[in-house]
Design an enzyme around this catalytic site. Structure first.
Site, short mmCIF file in Angstrom:
data_model
loop_
_atom_site.label_atom_id
_atom_site.label_comp_id
_atom_site.label_asym_id
_atom_site.label_seq_id
_atom_site.Cartn_x
_atom_site.Cartn_y
_atom_site.Cartn_z
CE1 TYR A 33 1.01 -0.52 4.47
CE2 TYR A 33 0.24 2.04 4.47
CZ TYR A 33 0.75 0.89 4.90
OH TYR A 33 1.41 1.19 6.01
NE ARG A 52 6.77 4.27 0.46
CZ ARG A 52 6.45 5.23 1.70
NH1 ARG A 52 7.34 5.23 2.35
NH2 ARG A 52 5.32 5.79 1.85
NE ARG A 99 -5.57 -19.65 4.24
CZ ARG A 99 -4.64 -20.35 4.48
NH1 ARG A 99 -4.79 -21.66 4.20
NH2 ARG A 99 -3.74 -19.86 5.62
CG HIS A 101 0.89 -20.92 2.43
ND1 HIS A 101 -0.20 -21.79 2.89
CD2 HIS A 101 1.45 -20.52 3.60
CE1 HIS A 101 -0.48 -21.39 4.14
NE2 HIS A 101 0.42 -20.61 4.73
CE LYS A 146 3.01 3.40 3.03
NZ LYS A 146 3.54 3.48 4.59
CD GLU A 179 9.57 1.88 10.59
OE1 GLU A 179 9.65 2.70 9.90
OE2 GLU A 179 9.84 0.56 10.20
CG LEU A 203 8.15 2.62 5.14
CD1 LEU A 203 7.64 1.47 4.32
CD2 LEU A 203 7.08 3.75 5.20
#
Lengths: 280, 280
Positions: A33, A52, A99, A101, A146, A179, A203
């Site tokens: 995101y 990014r 589903r 992995h 992110k 952070e 990040l």
């Protein structure tokens, strides 16, 4: 000024936007995101956020996503919503598949966005500074990507609120300060702004980068290096950096007063300059 | 024998089941799950799975979810689908709320399930044993909670497949062997079955527990203790345990042959007894 969502090409009300339960973002947190803010009707650092986003997508080996298509969708949404001070949340998941992995074959990344008015930090918080606790970093090993692997951040933020402070700061088992739950952290020591170097543990913050550049412009010494909790407690100043956080002073950490417990001159100068730059 | 979904009280086709984009499961990975299998039309260890689900929900401070309501939903879905050998996936997220890290007030946990035929492990894999690589554990610090913070597991499984092996085994930076990407691991050394003790670093596996109990019944010495990669490579036998994995022999790890490279007698005995128990 409506709040809106974008969903794979369609613009619709946020509460109408839905994703399949077998979206891998939902079942595996297999999604990345970004959050972009506008000032006075102009998106700040759009290209840096798109850079990014690409980096996160590549880091997770996502099928290719057109940067141009994402940019166009962001701009369309922004135009349509007519919000001067907007926050655009962009989330891209690997795709929808039963589903399992392993990466599924032949799926298409799902692109979802929302746009809303930015919820500003309270002016008192900016004026008097915020408070924080530290806690041992228990996040995964790729915090440089992110992604929505955010449950530790959620639990840490909640712990901070329960302790009556604004935020929590992740610290390694050896005491290295990483952070906060949704922003990077800097300290000022001997007049130098110090922040954690870019490693998989933090990040690569866009505001972090802007602040480093501003320091250079303003002739404020700046250094990307590791520092520990003792340096944090003993700092002259301390502040968080982030898209909505901007430059936010932290004046008390684990009940230690930072500097004289007031917002320091370096923090104030950097925030003022950042605001000027972002509304320019 | 239809594949079906359950969504907050409603039963519908899987591809019709959708969740709001602001479900916290989607934006924060703020959700827990279980996977329950049936044998010959009977759910195996249903209560144990409901126990663990409750434990995960409590561990994340979720608003209360009625165990009775979840059990009833599982049984209704199972009855409706009429699948003899079913896999029921249950996911519960904290709720739906505009994106914000802190726990939202007054939201209702979202309960989602799917039911499908279980995809059995290939018989050759059970007969000849599987292969694996180890890699440094880079997951978060609460792997004892069964949450959807699964991206490291996804990346590790994919890395294993890319290396031409079946699975990846997470190992701490000090060499302690944790577990595989979706199952626990045991070794046999000097005739004793050894597995990692219950700590925040591994899932409290239900099949792991069943296997420990079976060892005691069968007079096979069993010990929950830490062991390192050298013990893994030098083991007489090695196997994974999990709901669909059952007891699966691992015969090669990082190109080291385990024991004589064949499925060992303890592994075979435990798998046979587990199957008898589960189809009983």
């Amino acid at each position: 000024m409506p709040e809106l969502a974008y969903l794979n090409g369609e613009i619709l009300p946020i509460d109408k936007a839905q994703v399949p339960i077998e979206d891998r973002g939902y079942q595996f947190g297999d999604a990345v995101y970004e959050f972009i803010a506008s000032y006075n009707g102009r998106l700040f650092c759009l290209e840096e956020h798109l850079d990014r986003l690409e980096r996160s997508l590549n880091g997770l080996f996502f099928p290719s996503v057109s940067r141009e298509a994402v940019r166009k969708a962001v701009l369309t949404l922004f135009e349509k919503a007519e919000i001067q001070r907007a926050g655009i949340y962009i989330q891209i998941s690997r795709g929808v598949s039963p589903r399992n992995h392993a990466f599924p074959d032949g799926v298409r990344p799902q692109i979802v966005m929302t746009i809303r008015e930015v919820e500003e930090k309270p002016p008192e918080l900016r004026k008097n500074g915020a408070t924080a606790i530290t806690l041992e970093d228990f996040r995964w090993g790729r915090c440089d990507l992110k992604t929505v692997q955010l449950l530790p951040n959620v639990l840490a933020k909640q712990k901070a609120l329960a302790a009556g402070v604004f935020d929590a700061i992740f610290v390694s088992s050896e005491g290295v300060v990483r952070e906060a739950t949704s922003s990077n952290i800097c300290i000022v020591a001997d007049g130098t702004v110090i922040t954690h170097p870019l490693t998989p543990q933090i990040l690569p913050g866009i505001t972090r980068k802007v602040v480093i550049d501003l320091c250079r412009e303003l002739d404020i010494p700046v250094s990307e290096r590791f520092f520990k909790t003792d340096a944090l407690y003993g700092a002259e100043e301390s502040f968080l950096t982030g898209t909505v956080t901007e430059v936010l002073p932290i004046v008390t950490i684990d009940r230690h007063r930072i500097g004289d417990g007031q917002v320091g001159p370096v923090t104030a100068k950097l925030h003022e300059t950042l605001r000027q730059r972002s509304i320019a």
